[in-house]
Write a protein that holds these residues in place. Structure first.
Motif, mmCIF file in Angstrom:
data_model
loop_
_atom_site.group_PDB
_atom_site.id
_atom_site.type_symbol
_atom_site.label_atom_id
_atom_site.label_comp_id
_atom_site.label_asym_id
_atom_site.label_seq_id
_atom_site.Cartn_x
_atom_site.Cartn_y
_atom_site.Cartn_z
ATOM 1 N N LEU A 100 9.624 -32.476 -7.844
ATOM 2 C CA LEU A 100 9.126 -33.805 -7.475
ATOM 3 C C LEU A 100 7.743 -33.688 -6.848
ATOM 4 C CD1 LEU A 100 9.879 -36.848 -7.223
ATOM 5 C CD2 LEU A 100 10.641 -36.305 -4.910
ATOM 6 N N PHE A 101 7.573 -32.772 -5.898
ATOM 7 C CA PHE A 101 6.275 -32.591 -5.259
ATOM 8 C C PHE A 101 5.238 -32.085 -6.248
ATOM 9 C CE2 PHE A 101 8.473 -31.893 -0.980
ATOM 10 C CZ PHE A 101 8.209 -33.189 -0.551
ATOM 11 N N GLU A 102 5.593 -31.159 -7.095
ATOM 12 C CA GLU A 102 4.639 -30.595 -8.045
ATOM 13 C C GLU A 102 4.265 -31.585 -9.137
ATOM 14 O OE1 GLU A 102 6.492 -26.957 -9.287
ATOM 15 O OE2 GLU A 102 5.867 -25.925 -7.463
ATOM 16 N N GLY A 103 5.128 -32.540 -9.400
ATOM 17 C CA GLY A 103 4.859 -33.544 -10.432
ATOM 18 C C GLY A 103 4.047 -34.719 -9.956
ATOM 19 N N GLN A 104 3.702 -34.761 -8.652
ATOM 20 C CA GLN A 104 2.935 -35.875 -8.130
ATOM 21 C C GLN A 104 1.500 -35.833 -8.609
ATOM 22 O OE1 GLN A 104 3.135 -35.735 -3.875
ATOM 23 N NE2 GLN A 104 5.090 -36.787 -3.782
#
Length: 107
Positions: A100-104
């Motif tokens: 989720l964080f890396e896909g922001q």
């Protein structure tokens, strides 16, 4: 740390710390080792240890140290199984949060 640490995560961390010592370890050392990961007071640790004892994930024995008895905690077979479950669940949870964080998108 800004994130709250729930009971299950505390249980998992304490089991992981105790599991590193095949012959068991004692409360003060557990507190010091847990503090390498999260802030934890001894007044928070002992209810976790009691819960893990009640759930038969830990066993306890006393050993003399410097003329005094020291209480040691050791992971039981049930505790090992619970630790494996916690590890599996943690890896899945951490992977989801990381993705989720890396896909922001960054602005």
């Amino acid at each position: 740390m800004v994130f709250n640490t729930g009971a299950a995560l505390l249980d998992a961390i304490v089991l992981a710390v105790v599991s590193k010592e095949p012959e068991g370890t004692y409360g003060y050392k557990i507190t010091q080792d847990v503090r390498k990961v999260i802030e934890l007071s001894e007044s928070t640790l002992y209810p976790v240890l009691r819960r893990l004892l009640k759930d038969e994930c830990l066993e306890v024995y006393d050993m003399e140290c410097g003329g005094r008895n020291r209480r040691y905690y050791k992971v039981t077979s049930r505790g090992w199984a619970q630790l494996q479950l916690y590890e599996s669940e943690w890896r899945e949870y951490a992977a989801k949060v990381t993705s989720l964080f890396e896909g922001q998108e960054r602005n």
